[in-house]
Write a protein that holds these residues in place. Structure first.
Motif, PDB file in Angstrom:
ATOM      1  N   GLN A   1       1.134  -1.208  -0.012  1.00  0.00           N
ATOM      2  CA  GLN A   1      -0.245  -0.081  -0.008  1.00  0.00           C
ATOM      3  C   GLN A   1       0.918   1.111   0.076  1.00  0.00           C
ATOM      4  O   GLN A   1       0.350   2.241  -0.058  1.00  0.00           O
ATOM      5  CB  GLN A   1      -1.040  -0.102   1.227  1.00  0.00           C
ATOM      6  CG  GLN A   1      -0.455   0.003   2.598  1.00  0.00           C
ATOM      7  CD  GLN A   1      -0.261  -1.288   3.134  1.00  0.00           C
ATOM      8  OE1 GLN A   1       0.213  -2.140   2.484  1.00  0.00           O
ATOM      9  NE2 GLN A   1      -0.783  -1.539   4.581  1.00  0.00           N
TER      10      GLN A   1
ATOM     11  N   LYS B   1      -5.119   1.669  -2.707  1.00  0.00           N
ATOM     12  CA  LYS B   1      -5.957   2.829  -1.995  1.00  0.00           C
ATOM     13  C   LYS B   1      -6.960   3.549  -3.083  1.00  0.00           C
ATOM     14  O   LYS B   1      -6.400   3.253  -4.148  1.00  0.00           O
ATOM     15  CB  LYS B   1      -4.926   3.912  -1.294  1.00  0.00           C
ATOM     16  CG  LYS B   1      -3.796   4.288  -2.161  1.00  0.00           C
ATOM     17  CD  LYS B   1      -2.907   5.140  -1.089  1.00  0.00           C
ATOM     18  CE  LYS B   1      -1.747   5.856  -2.126  1.00  0.00           C
ATOM     19  NZ  LYS B   1      -2.281   6.228  -3.219  1.00  0.00           N
ATOM     20  N   THR B   2      -7.626   4.307  -2.755  1.00  0.00           N
ATOM     21  CA  THR B   2      -8.657   4.860  -3.574  1.00  0.00           C
ATOM     22  C   THR B   2      -7.854   5.661  -4.537  1.00  0.00           C
ATOM     23  O   THR B   2      -7.038   6.422  -4.135  1.00  0.00           O
ATOM     24  CB  THR B   2      -9.585   5.814  -2.803  1.00  0.00           C
ATOM     25  OG1 THR B   2     -10.293   5.215  -1.794  1.00  0.00           O
ATOM     26  CG2 THR B   2     -10.507   6.418  -3.764  1.00  0.00           C
TER      27      THR B   2
ATOM     28  N   ASP C   1      -9.396  -1.426   0.212  1.00  0.00           N
ATOM     29  CA  ASP C   1      -8.877  -0.067  -0.009  1.00  0.00           C
ATOM     30  C   ASP C   1      -8.798   0.377   1.387  1.00  0.00           C
ATOM     31  O   ASP C   1      -9.453   0.836   2.277  1.00  0.00           O
ATOM     32  CB  ASP C   1     -10.197   0.493  -0.674  1.00  0.00           C
ATOM     33  CG  ASP C   1      -9.833   1.913  -0.936  1.00  0.00           C
ATOM     34  OD1 ASP C   1      -8.968   2.457  -0.395  1.00  0.00           O
ATOM     35  OD2 ASP C   1     -10.604   2.711  -1.898  1.00  0.00           O
TER      36      ASP C   1
ATOM     37  N   TYR D   1      -3.652  -5.081  -0.723  1.00  0.00           N
ATOM     38  CA  TYR D   1      -3.915  -3.884  -0.060  1.00  0.00           C
ATOM     39  C   TYR D   1      -3.854  -2.745  -1.341  1.00  0.00           C
ATOM     40  O   TYR D   1      -3.031  -3.131  -2.294  1.00  0.00           O
ATOM     41  CB  TYR D   1      -3.004  -3.286   0.990  1.00  0.00           C
ATOM     42  CG  TYR D   1      -3.095  -3.971   2.283  1.00  0.00           C
ATOM     43  CD1 TYR D   1      -4.456  -3.880   3.077  1.00  0.00           C
ATOM     44  CD2 TYR D   1      -2.210  -4.851   2.548  1.00  0.00           C
ATOM     45  CE1 TYR D   1      -4.362  -4.507   4.318  1.00  0.00           C
ATOM     46  CE2 TYR D   1      -2.326  -5.583   3.726  1.00  0.00           C
ATOM     47  CZ  TYR D   1      -3.522  -5.310   4.697  1.00  0.00           C
ATOM     48  OH  TYR D   1      -3.832  -6.059   5.832  1.00  0.00           O
TER      49      TYR D   1
ATOM     50  N   GLU E   1      -7.976   3.360   2.483  1.00  0.00           N
ATOM     51  CA  GLU E   1      -8.279   4.549   2.471  1.00  0.00           C
ATOM     52  C   GLU E   1     -10.115   4.421   3.133  1.00  0.00           C
ATOM     53  O   GLU E   1     -10.405   5.741   3.496  1.00  0.00           O
ATOM     54  CB  GLU E   1      -8.148   5.501   1.464  1.00  0.00           C
ATOM     55  CG  GLU E   1      -6.585   5.875   1.447  1.00  0.00           C
ATOM     56  CD  GLU E   1      -6.648   7.146   0.300  1.00  0.00           C
ATOM     57  OE1 GLU E   1      -7.530   7.430  -0.431  1.00  0.00           O
ATOM     58  OE2 GLU E   1      -5.215   7.425   0.224  1.00  0.00           O
ATOM     59  N   GLN E   2     -10.658   3.510   2.759  1.00  0.00           N
ATOM     60  CA  GLN E   2     -12.039   3.449   3.175  1.00  0.00           C
ATOM     61  C   GLN E   2     -12.278   2.643   4.395  1.00  0.00           C
ATOM     62  O   GLN E   2     -12.130   1.367   4.273  1.00  0.00           O
ATOM     63  CB  GLN E   2     -12.780   3.136   2.039  1.00  0.00           C
ATOM     64  CG  GLN E   2     -12.457   3.831   0.677  1.00  0.00           C
ATOM     65  CD  GLN E   2     -13.142   5.146   0.574  1.00  0.00           C
ATOM     66  OE1 GLN E   2     -14.006   5.526   1.595  1.00  0.00           O
ATOM     67  NE2 GLN E   2     -12.832   6.293  -0.438  1.00  0.00           N
ATOM     68  N   ASP E   3     -13.159   3.410   5.193  1.00  0.00           N
ATOM     69  CA  ASP E   3     -13.490   2.761   6.599  1.00  0.00           C
ATOM     70  C   ASP E   3     -14.400   1.470   6.108  1.00  0.00           C
ATOM     71  O   ASP E   3     -14.355   0.536   6.743  1.00  0.00           O
ATOM     72  CB  ASP E   3     -14.203   3.460   7.487  1.00  0.00           C
ATOM     73  CG  ASP E   3     -13.291   4.449   8.184  1.00  0.00           C
ATOM     74  OD1 ASP E   3     -11.956   4.187   8.070  1.00  0.00           O
ATOM     75  OD2 ASP E   3     -13.684   5.440   8.799  1.00  0.00           O
TER      76      ASP E   3
END
Lengths: 304, 372
Positions: free
Chosen positions: A274, B191-192, B161, B189, B163-165
């Motif tokens: 990430q 991320k947006t 993602d 993993y 970044e998203q809860d």
């Protein structure tokens, strides 16, 4: 997870795929810098505009795909020319930092403009490709390793683009003028060369390459929206600095290396996946510390 | 003379407002997720048209825009309560907005009923905030049940993602339930905004996944599906309700064909008698098929009306209690029971992408998820 030869080879090719796209964007980026010593932070957003031009050329004006792409390249070139006239030309004699700030402002402007005019939602580039979209999804299989056809297209276009660029820069009159300007602007203008026109041409050319890169990018990643150019622009900047900003060969080398390094880091350290974008900045910091002029960059003597 | 005019005006206004029950509808009508707000509003209006009166009095809808902003989401609730004097609120769409607005509704003691906020925190520790949609633990469980029991999947690579809860929560609830069925999971993993997934997909392939689950939203779901197909992945694709947008098919093209996702409603599911009626009425009024959000908006209004008629008067505190005592209510999106924490227990719909359209696949019942 165990590392095996196929996994590693597959990821090397994945890295080449990504790196080819970075290289293509970095070429346009580094060209403007080479001539003008201007970091054109709006380059990624000009690329984004190129994608929208192709999209609306095909969707609204009902052009065939190929014509739509040609239209997008020409329209983006014109946009680059206009951007230079409006934003950078008035600052030609201002301190370099002013031009840099204007470039950042231009980037925000283009993004906001796109949000207002085109809308903030994601659009799909597959609509532009129409019946040709199968072309994007074709893959080759080489003993367990799968390579998307578009990898070859990207590499091929990067090579052709470079050949055209080298021809223009080293074999034509305007190329000679460009090189002269990169050496010394005031003297060049004394030689009876229309400096602004040559710089405008450089921007148009760089923007045309941005459009080509954008269309390639959108073929690989069909979802685009007004902020699509941000990350690729940043990565291309890093690639250009990595390879030696101002050097065309350096931009290509930097692009491919950045792509491969990014993917290989994930391959060997999957738990860090990430942080992939952070790696790119780490590379930027390391290169600036160790060899600030980049891999193929010439050490330039600052005029005091 | 002036006094007479004022007195007359007061009289007219009080006559006009006499016997009116005001319901606030707080939605994003402008800004980033305005498309979602419009969909809910369509459903609420349809429900209002069908049941314009309760307790013999007219119901007036007061639409307040939260401009897709967190701060405005709280302000809008204050405005609806203080200025408009609403007795209850329908809203809001995004979990983060419902969290901000719910705090105000809680302090002022006015019930708020969210049509579509699935994050567990929205109702946690609150007396006045409830919802008509299922929560993410439920949705994650439904995905696990579907994957293990109906598809027979053993190994799932879950794309999270970070970044998203919503995505992180959904992933954890999926994994809990999926492992109980004996499955293996590998978390991957992203991320947006990421676009390049080939390195991650190669990891998923090396893991030997027979299904890929993407718990984020449609732009990334579409790209993961595309790139995974190109790299030779032949297993199943799964997603949550973040996939429920027409853009998924536009971006994903043929790559998302066969993708399964959990959602709240499908016009062909006919989970209740009322769903059929709702779909017919909706098509008549808007000349198009209803979305999940419209159905949820419709259910939110209907449950509020049911609660008010049970109480017998428009008292906010009693309405809030009545909402939480609703059992086996026949809504458009299913048989809804609201528990003592304000969360809806109901069936989860599974859709599949077929010929570029969302087709109904199956229904997962609450006891399938909670059982075992």
């Amino acid at each position: 997870m165990q590392l095996n030869a196929i996994l590693v080879t597959q990821n090397v090719f994945n890295g080449i795929m990504v790196g080819g796209l970075y290289a293509l964007i970095a070429v346009g980026y580094t060209m403007v810098y080479g001539i003008l010593r201007l970091i054109n932070f709006a380059h990624g957003d000009i690329m984004m505009m190129g994608i929208y031009f192709a999209f609306y050329g095909v969707i609204l004006m009902r052009m065939p795909t190929i014509l739509g792409i040609v239209f997008a390249i020409l329209a983006t070139a014109l946009l680059g020319f206009v951007v230079d006239r409006v934003a950078y030309k008035p600052l030609r004699n201002a301190p370099r930092i002013s031009a840099l700030i204007t470039a950042i402002g231009m980037s925000f402007f283009l993004e906001s403009f796109a949000v207002v005019v085109f809308g903030a939602n994601y659009k799909s580039f597959l609509q532009v490709l129409g019946k040709n979209k199968a072309f994007v999804f074709k893959t080759f299989k080489l003993g367990g390793v799968i390579i998307p056809q578009i990898t070859f297209v990207v590499i091929g276009i990067t090579i052709v683009a470079l050949l055209i660029l080298f021809y223009i820069v080293y074999r034509t009159k305007i190329g000679m003028a460009m090189r002269a300007i990169s050496a010394d602007i005031p003297t060049t203008s004394l030689m009876g060369i229309n400096v602004d026109l040559v710089i405008g041409f450089t921007f148009a050319l760089g923007s045309a390459f941005a459009a080509i890169a954008g269309i390639m990018w959108a073929m690989r990643y069909p979802n685009f929206y007004p902020y699509t150019g941000f990350m690729p622009g940043l990565k291309a900047f890093i690639a250009a600095v990595f390879g030696g900003i101002g050097s065309l060969q350096g931009a290509v080398l930097g692009g491919f290396l950045l792509g491969i390094i990014e993917v290989m880091l994930i391959t060997f350290f999957p738990s860090l996946m990430q942080y992939r974008d952070a790696f790119a900045f780490l590379i930027l910091i390391i290169i600036l510390l160790i060899k600030p002029s980049g891999l193929l960059g010439k050490k330039s003597i600052e005029k005091v | 003379m002036k006094k007479v005019v004022v007195a007359l005006l007061v009289l007219i206004i009080s006559l006009l407002t006499f016997g009116v029950i005001k319901i606030g509808v707080v939605l994003p009508m402008t800004g980033g997720i305005s498309a979602f707000g419009e969909l809910v509003w369509e459903g609420v209006q349809l429900a209002h048209e069908e049941m314009p009166k309760v307790l013999g009095e007219d119901v007036t809808l007061v639409l307040v825009d939260n401009r897709s902003e967190k701060i405005e989401a709280a302000n809008a609730v204050s405005r609806a309560i203080d200025k408009e004097g609403v007795v209850a609120i329908i809203g809001q769409v995004a979990s983060s907005h419902s969290l901000a607005g719910g705090q105000i509704a809680e302090t002022k003691g006015v019930p708020m009923l969210s049509p579509s906020s699935t994050n567990p925190l929205v109702t946690q520790g609150k007396k006045f905030v409830s919802r008509v949609c299922f929560i993410d633990p439920f949705q994650g469980g439904a995905l696990a049940v579907f994957a293990s029991d109906l598809l027979g999947v053993k190994k799932v690579a879950v794309f999270v993602d970070i970044e998203q809860d919503y995505s992180v929560g959904l992933t954890n609830f999926f994994i809990d339930r999926f492992k109980k069925s004996g499955g293996q999971v590998k978390k991957i993993y992203y991320k947006t905004g990421d676009q390049e997934f080939s390195a991650q997909i190669t990891q998923a392939l090396a893991f030997g996944a027979d299904a890929i689950l993407v718990t984020g939203y449609y732009p990334e779901i579409a790209l993961v599906a595309q790139q995974a197909k190109m790299l030779g992945f032949t297993g199943y694709f799964l997603a949550g309700d973040g996939a429920d947008a027409p853009e998924l098919v536009q971006i994903g093209g043929e790559a998302v064909e066969g993708l399964f996702f959990t959602t709240h409603f499908h016009p062909d599911a006919n989970v209740t008698e009322r769903s059929k009626r709702f779909v017919n009425e909706f098509v008549r009024k808007y000349k198009k098929k209803p979305s999940a959000l419209a159905a949820l908006g419709y259910d939110a209004y209907m449950i509020l009306m049911e609660a008010i008629s049970r109480v017998g008067k428009a008292d906010p505190k009693l309405i809030a209690e009545a909402v939480r005592s609703i059992k086996n209510f026949e809504g458009a999106t299913g048989i809804i029971t609201i528990d003592e924490n304000g969360n809806a227990l109901k069936s989860v719909i599974v859709d599949v992408v077929k010929n570029g359209e969302f087709a109904f696949q199956t229904v997962i019942q609450p006891d399938q998820i909670l059982g075992k």
